[in-house]
Design a protein around this motif. Structure first.
Motif, PDB file in Angstrom:
ATOM      1  N   TRP A 133       0.823  -1.209   0.000  1.00 54.47           N
ATOM      2  CA  TRP A 133       0.000   0.000   0.000  1.00 54.47           C
ATOM      3  C   TRP A 133       0.855   1.256   0.000  1.00 54.47           C
ATOM      4  CZ3 TRP A 133      -4.611  -0.594  -1.631  1.00 54.47           C
ATOM      5  CH2 TRP A 133      -5.289  -1.777  -1.404  1.00 54.47           C
ATOM      6  N   VAL A 134       1.958   1.239   0.704  1.00 56.09           N
ATOM      7  CA  VAL A 134       2.867   2.390   0.648  1.00 56.09           C
ATOM      8  C   VAL A 134       3.475   2.514  -0.741  1.00 56.09           C
ATOM      9  CG1 VAL A 134       4.955   3.410   1.629  1.00 56.09           C
ATOM     10  CG2 VAL A 134       3.366   2.190   3.107  1.00 56.09           C
ATOM     11  N   CYS A 135       3.733   1.377  -1.367  1.00 54.32           N
ATOM     12  CA  CYS A 135       4.249   1.376  -2.741  1.00 54.32           C
ATOM     13  C   CYS A 135       3.247   2.023  -3.685  1.00 54.32           C
ATOM     14  CB  CYS A 135       4.559  -0.056  -3.165  1.00 54.32           C
ATOM     15  SG  CYS A 135       4.938  -0.265  -4.924  1.00 54.32           S
ATOM     16  N   LYS A 136       1.989   1.620  -3.611  1.00 54.12           N
ATOM     17  CA  LYS A 136       0.954   2.192  -4.469  1.00 54.12           C
ATOM     18  C   LYS A 136       0.753   3.677  -4.185  1.00 54.12           C
ATOM     19  CE  LYS A 136      -1.853  -1.952  -5.354  1.00 54.12           C
ATOM     20  NZ  LYS A 136      -1.916  -1.832  -6.820  1.00 54.12           N
ATOM     21  N   ALA A 137       0.744   4.042  -2.907  1.00 52.46           N
ATOM     22  CA  ALA A 137       0.529   5.441  -2.543  1.00 52.46           C
ATOM     23  C   ALA A 137       1.686   6.321  -3.024  1.00 52.46           C
ATOM     24  CB  ALA A 137       0.367   5.568  -1.029  1.00 52.46           C
ATOM     25  N   THR A 138       2.909   5.840  -2.859  1.00 53.74           N
ATOM     26  CA  THR A 138       4.075   6.615  -3.278  1.00 53.74           C
ATOM     27  C   THR A 138       4.085   6.816  -4.783  1.00 53.74           C
ATOM     28  OG1 THR A 138       5.328   5.705  -1.423  1.00 53.74           O
ATOM     29  CG2 THR A 138       6.580   6.751  -3.174  1.00 53.74           C
ATOM     30  N   TYR A 139       3.839   5.737  -5.522  1.00 55.14           N
ATOM     31  CA  TYR A 139       3.826   5.848  -6.972  1.00 55.14           C
ATOM     32  C   TYR A 139       2.644   6.704  -7.439  1.00 55.14           C
ATOM     33  CZ  TYR A 139       6.369   4.053 -10.980  1.00 55.14           C
ATOM     34  OH  TYR A 139       7.208   3.938 -12.044  1.00 55.14           O
ATOM     35  N   GLY A 140       1.498   6.584  -6.767  1.00 59.49           N
ATOM     36  CA  GLY A 140       0.332   7.379  -7.138  1.00 59.49           C
ATOM     37  C   GLY A 140       0.545   8.864  -6.907  1.00 59.49           C
ATOM     38  N   ILE A 141       1.102   9.235  -5.733  1.00 57.77           N
ATOM     39  CA  ILE A 141       1.371  10.648  -5.445  1.00 57.77           C
ATOM     40  C   ILE A 141       2.390  11.214  -6.420  1.00 57.77           C
ATOM     41  CG2 ILE A 141       2.336  12.214  -3.724  1.00 57.77           C
ATOM     42  CD1 ILE A 141       1.162  10.396  -1.575  1.00 57.77           C
ATOM     43  N   TYR A 142       3.399  10.421  -6.733  1.00 58.94           N
ATOM     44  CA  TYR A 142       4.427  10.852  -7.688  1.00 58.94           C
ATOM     45  C   TYR A 142       3.809  11.168  -9.044  1.00 58.94           C
ATOM     46  CZ  TYR A 142       7.557   9.604 -11.543  1.00 58.94           C
ATOM     47  OH  TYR A 142       8.210   9.546 -12.744  1.00 58.94           O
ATOM     48  N   LYS A 143       2.932  10.300  -9.536  1.00 48.87           N
ATOM     49  CA  LYS A 143       2.323  10.514 -10.842  1.00 48.87           C
ATOM     50  C   LYS A 143       1.312  11.667 -10.813  1.00 48.87           C
ATOM     51  CE  LYS A 143       4.161   7.653 -13.751  1.00 48.87           C
ATOM     52  NZ  LYS A 143       4.764   8.131 -15.018  1.00 48.87           N
ATOM     53  N   VAL A 144       0.520  11.761  -9.753  1.00 48.21           N
ATOM     54  CA  VAL A 144      -0.459  12.849  -9.652  1.00 48.21           C
ATOM     55  C   VAL A 144       0.248  14.200  -9.654  1.00 48.21           C
ATOM     56  CG1 VAL A 144      -2.146  13.946  -8.136  1.00 48.21           C
ATOM     57  CG2 VAL A 144      -2.250  11.490  -8.530  1.00 48.21           C
ATOM     58  N   SER A 145       1.290  14.334  -8.856  1.00 50.99           N
ATOM     59  CA  SER A 145       2.012  15.603  -8.789  1.00 50.99           C
ATOM     60  C   SER A 145       2.719  15.912 -10.099  1.00 50.99           C
ATOM     61  CB  SER A 145       3.022  15.568  -7.639  1.00 50.99           C
ATOM     62  OG  SER A 145       3.931  14.489  -7.795  1.00 50.99           O
ATOM     63  N   PHE A 146       3.224  14.887 -10.779  1.00 52.01           N
ATOM     64  CA  PHE A 146       3.917  15.100 -12.047  1.00 52.01           C
ATOM     65  C   PHE A 146       2.946  15.636 -13.104  1.00 52.01           C
ATOM     66  CE2 PHE A 146       5.061  13.469 -16.266  1.00 52.01           C
ATOM     67  CZ  PHE A 146       6.296  14.076 -16.441  1.00 52.01           C
ATOM     68  N   PHE A 147       1.820  14.969 -13.280  1.00 51.50           N
ATOM     69  CA  PHE A 147       0.868  15.381 -14.308  1.00 51.50           C
ATOM     70  C   PHE A 147       0.200  16.713 -13.951  1.00 51.50           C
ATOM     71  CE2 PHE A 147       0.774  10.727 -15.256  1.00 51.50           C
ATOM     72  CZ  PHE A 147       1.310  10.824 -16.527  1.00 51.50           C
ATOM     73  N   SER A 148      -0.111  16.932 -12.685  1.00 52.40           N
ATOM     74  CA  SER A 148      -0.707  18.210 -12.298  1.00 52.40           C
ATOM     75  C   SER A 148       0.265  19.357 -12.533  1.00 52.40           C
ATOM     76  CB  SER A 148      -1.147  18.174 -10.836  1.00 52.40           C
ATOM     77  OG  SER A 148      -0.035  17.932  -9.981  1.00 52.40           O
ATOM     78  N   GLY A 149       1.556  19.114 -12.285  1.00 54.91           N
ATOM     79  CA  GLY A 149       2.555  20.147 -12.551  1.00 54.91           C
ATOM     80  C   GLY A 149       2.632  20.508 -14.015  1.00 54.91           C
ATOM     81  N   MET A 150       2.592  19.501 -14.888  1.00 56.52           N
ATOM     82  CA  MET A 150       2.632  19.761 -16.328  1.00 56.52           C
ATOM     83  C   MET A 150       1.403  20.542 -16.779  1.00 56.52           C
ATOM     84  SD  MET A 150       5.451  18.485 -17.512  1.00 56.52           S
ATOM     85  CE  MET A 150       5.083  18.493 -19.251  1.00 56.52           C
ATOM     86  N   PHE A 195      -5.137  10.394 -14.884  1.00 56.51           N
ATOM     87  CA  PHE A 195      -3.936   9.941 -15.582  1.00 56.51           C
ATOM     88  C   PHE A 195      -3.133   8.948 -14.738  1.00 56.51           C
ATOM     89  CE2 PHE A 195      -3.940  13.865 -18.391  1.00 56.51           C
ATOM     90  CZ  PHE A 195      -4.171  13.141 -19.548  1.00 56.51           C
ATOM     91  N   SER A 196      -3.232   9.067 -13.417  1.00 51.57           N
ATOM     92  CA  SER A 196      -2.397   8.273 -12.517  1.00 51.57           C
ATOM     93  C   SER A 196      -3.067   6.987 -12.044  1.00 51.57           C
ATOM     94  CB  SER A 196      -2.017   9.111 -11.288  1.00 51.57           C
ATOM     95  OG  SER A 196      -1.473  10.346 -11.674  1.00 51.57           O
ATOM     96  N   VAL A 197      -4.357   6.812 -12.341  1.00 45.84           N
ATOM     97  CA  VAL A 197      -5.066   5.614 -11.892  1.00 45.84           C
ATOM     98  C   VAL A 197      -4.402   4.322 -12.375  1.00 45.84           C
ATOM     99  CG1 VAL A 197      -7.232   4.326 -12.152  1.00 45.84           C
ATOM    100  CG2 VAL A 197      -7.280   6.727 -11.497  1.00 45.84           C
ATOM    101  N   PRO A 198      -3.971   4.214 -13.642  1.00 39.86           N
ATOM    102  CA  PRO A 198      -3.319   2.962 -14.082  1.00 39.86           C
ATOM    103  C   PRO A 198      -2.127   2.570 -13.220  1.00 39.86           C
ATOM    104  CG  PRO A 198      -3.858   4.308 -15.971  1.00 39.86           C
ATOM    105  CD  PRO A 198      -4.141   5.155 -14.771  1.00 39.86           C
ATOM    106  N   GLU A 199      -1.278   3.546 -12.848  1.00 40.17           N
ATOM    107  CA  GLU A 199      -0.140   3.223 -11.990  1.00 40.17           C
ATOM    108  C   GLU A 199      -0.591   2.752 -10.610  1.00 40.17           C
ATOM    109  OE1 GLU A 199       0.254   5.413 -14.281  1.00 40.17           O
ATOM    110  OE2 GLU A 199       2.216   5.002 -15.164  1.00 40.17           O
ATOM    111  N   MET A 200      -1.607   3.383 -10.068  1.00 36.58           N
ATOM    112  CA  MET A 200      -2.099   2.981  -8.752  1.00 36.58           C
ATOM    113  C   MET A 200      -2.642   1.553  -8.771  1.00 36.58           C
ATOM    114  SD  MET A 200      -4.116   6.422  -7.541  1.00 36.58           S
ATOM    115  CE  MET A 200      -3.404   8.058  -7.723  1.00 36.58           C
TER     116      MET A 200
END
Length: 378
Positions: A133-150, A195-200
């Motif tokens: 769960w920490v793995c999914k959360a970390t990867y999900g936050i990383y992708k959400v912040s990346f795409f929102s920044g773009m 955009f980040s749902v697939p990674e989660m």
């Protein structure tokens, strides 16, 4: 009579002996024929016909020191800059324009992203021990912040385009701009989450490694990566390029002695984006094409691709440290508020603040101060 009775008894014995002799002789002949036809002493095994595992010892050794070092530097510098932006906006309540709202959201997105880097740094030095769960959360936050920044960078460029190239129409909707920016920011965060749902969903822990799309089909992985590159990178980049080209064309037609500074700022923004973000997405495109063609058949080429991914990814992450300098600190009003905040926090002496304020008054007599970074005032 006695001789006659012995003969029937000897017939079976003689028959058995004959059969045994024939079988032995045939076996010897067969063995000799086999040895003659398959002489193992003259066989040379071609090990190239066998699939060998690609060794990644050098890659693991490189990652074990390079990635944690880069992530630590990026995390420290980026957090300092982005937290100063957030504190300045919140302390002075500077959410007056669309750019202010977008810059605050951009700083929040970069901060969220930077907070995930320590987890990745630790995982590169050893094994992932924090669970699924920490793995999914970390990867999900990383992708959400990346795409929102773009997407937020795209919106900032659109706001600047209307403020400079379409100043008359932008002025008519100025009263509703702040409300629209808040609504659009929520929409952008929702898009980033989608955009980040697939990674989660497809991120798993396998072999003590936190990895997405590990056992999924190649078609699924390629489809998701292409969709993310188009919606999360290509589209924002094209919009940014269009907006800044139109802004430069408008500035070149204006009779303003500050237009050269504004053009230099625009070139810096675009150049940093292309130099730091474009290489990583180009390498990701090569990796996607390679995966679509069945993967790399050469171990050296595969290792070089992973080396390129690590280096270009670090450059892309480094852009989070530069965003405050390119978008927030460049504004005159924002810099004034920032120095006031530093003085009140005790990070800047009274003498240094007054010296800076006196310098600012001299500069203000030569150029008009601006409320935001929309006009690229230095």
């Amino acid at each position: 009579m006695a001789g006659t009775t012995r003969l029937p008894i000897l017939y079976p014995v003689m028959l058995v002996l004959t059969i045994v002799k024939v079988c032995v002789s045939e076996n010897e002949n067969t063995t000799e024929d086999f040895d003659a036809e398959y002489d193992t002493s003259s066989i040379t095994v071609d090990y190239n016909l066998y699939e060998q595992q690609c060794q990644k010892t050098e890659l693991r050794s490189f990652r074990s020191w390079f990635m944690p070092t880069m992530y630590s530097v990026i995390c420290f510098v980026g957090l300092v800059g982005n937290l100063l932006v957030i504190l300045t906006y919140i302390y002075f309540k500077r959410l007056k324009t669309m750019t202010d709202v977008y810059l605050l959201n951009l700083a929040a997105a970069d901060t969220l992203f930077l907070l995930t880097l320590p987890f990745w740094a630790v995982s590169y030095t050893g094994e992932w021990v924090l669970g699924l769960w920490v793995c999914k959360a970390t990867y999900g936050i990383y992708k959400v912040s990346f795409f929102s920044g773009m997407l937020l960078l795209m919106c900032i460029s659109i706001d600047r385009y209307f403020a400079i190239a379409r100043a008359a129409s932008a002025h008519r909707y100025r009263s509703r701009a702040a409300h629209f920016s808040k609504v659009s920011s929520v929409v952008l965060w929702v898009l980033a989450i989608l955009f980040s749902v697939p990674e989660m969903v497809h991120t798993k822990v396998s072999g003590n490694t936190c990895t997405p799309f590990l056992n999924e089909s190649v078609e699924l992985k390629i489809g998701i990566q292409v969709g993310q590159m188009v919606g999360g990178f290509a589209l924002p980049m094209l919009v940014m390029l269009f907006c800044y080209i139109m802004i430069i064309r408008t500035l070149l037609q204006a009779r303003n002695f500050e237009k050269n500074k504004a053009i230099r700022v625009i070139f810096a923004v675009v150049l940093v984006f292309l130099l730091f973000q474009l290489p990583y997405n180009a390498v990701m495109l090569v990796r996607t094409v390679t995966l679509a063609n069945g993967g790399s058949q050469q171990c050296d080429a595969d290792n070089r691709l992973f080396f390129a991914m690590d280096v270009t990814q670090s450059l892309a992450f480094l852009r989070c440290c530069l965003n405050p300098f390119l978008y927030a600190f460049i504004g005159v009003k924002f810099r004034n508020d920032l120095f006031k905040l530093l003085k009140e926090l005790g990070c800047m002496s009274q003498e240094s603040f007054f010296r800076y304020a006196a310098c600012k008054q001299k500069r203000a007599s030569l150029a008009m101060d601006t409320e935001t970074t929309t006009t690229f005032s230095p």
